[in-house]
Design an enzyme around this catalytic site. Structure first.
Site, mmCIF file in Angstrom:
data_model
loop_
_atom_site.group_PDB
_atom_site.id
_atom_site.type_symbol
_atom_site.label_atom_id
_atom_site.label_comp_id
_atom_site.label_asym_id
_atom_site.label_seq_id
_atom_site.Cartn_x
_atom_site.Cartn_y
_atom_site.Cartn_z
ATOM 1 N N HIS A 267 0.829 -1.213 0.000
ATOM 2 C CA HIS A 267 0.000 0.000 0.000
ATOM 3 C C HIS A 267 0.855 1.252 0.000
ATOM 4 O O HIS A 267 2.080 1.202 0.146
ATOM 5 C CB HIS A 267 -0.977 -0.007 1.183
ATOM 6 C CG HIS A 267 -0.334 0.067 2.534
ATOM 7 N ND1 HIS A 267 0.083 1.245 3.107
ATOM 8 C CD2 HIS A 267 -0.034 -0.908 3.430
ATOM 9 C CE1 HIS A 267 0.588 1.015 4.301
ATOM 10 N NE2 HIS A 267 0.533 -0.299 4.526
ATOM 11 N N CYS B 126 3.086 -4.898 6.679
ATOM 12 C CA CYS B 126 2.780 -4.493 5.309
ATOM 13 C C CYS B 126 3.981 -3.880 4.615
ATOM 14 O O CYS B 126 4.958 -3.508 5.238
ATOM 15 C CB CYS B 126 1.624 -3.490 5.310
ATOM 16 S SG CYS B 126 0.058 -4.218 5.829
#
Length: 200
Positions: free
Chosen positions: A155, A171
């Protein structure tokens, strides 16, 4: 997977500021000068047996490669987990979202109950709506193995100066310009190979 907690708190002046720090997102525009030149997007030679269109994540060296074939790849700088990755292996892009909403996990809220003050009621529950201040940035790719969500995301972030470092747990963060570029290149079911970090 308990090793996939997704964020680490960075002290902020308010609950909203804390949420932005938590996922490394602020509303400042990306400036190339904020990115270490070693981690700027580049087309490079890259020897791999993976087929064209595969994403290869190298958390140890803070790079993500989009394999273009013929010994070439598009290389992006990334920020990864401060404790190193607890997971490596093969996954696929299950879904993609532009300006995704962010929903803090139960574990995050247990560690940082002050974050609840800045959350809003969204279709998926309490969270932060997508937009320039969303902790997931401009785009998100959601990675699954078979029918199971890995809780592992690729992301965006608006803190380009943190690319090339270990700042979140779980992440992969890319500057928004780069995650948009990658997002436009990959489709659903794209293969993603996450190399072992040898950290943690």
């Amino acid at each position: 997977m308990s090793g996939l907690s997704r964020r680490v708190l960075i002290t902020g002046a308010s609950a909203t500021g804390a949420m932005l720090g938590l996922a490394g997102c602020a509303s400042t525009p990306t400036r190339l000068t904020d990115v270490d030149p070693a981690y700027r997007r580049a087309d490079v030679q890259y020897a791999t047996r993976e087929p064209r269109g595969t994403i290869v994540v190298d958390p140890l060296h803070h790079y993500l490669y989009y394999v273009e074939g013929g010994g070439q790849a598009r290389r992006y700088g990334i920020a990864v987990g401060g404790e190193g990755f607890g997971w490596s292996g093969v996954a696929m892009v299950h879904s993609k979202q532009e300006w995704p909403d962010w929903y803090p996990t139960k574990e995050i809220l247990e560690r940082h109950p002050e974050l609840t003050a800045g959350l809003k009621e969204l279709p998926g529950g309490q969270g932060v709506p997508g937009g320039p201040d969303s902790p997931l940035g401009a785009r998100a790719l959601y990675l699954w193995q078979g029918n199971k969500d890995t809780l592992y995301r690729i992301h965006g972030t608006n803190e380009p100066w943190k690319i090339g470092s270990n700042v979140s747990s779980g992440c992969i963060r890319m500057i928004n310009d780069d995650v948009i570029d990658l997002y436009d290149r990959v489709g659903i079911s794209t293969k993603v190979v996450v190399l072992a970090s040898n950290v943690g």
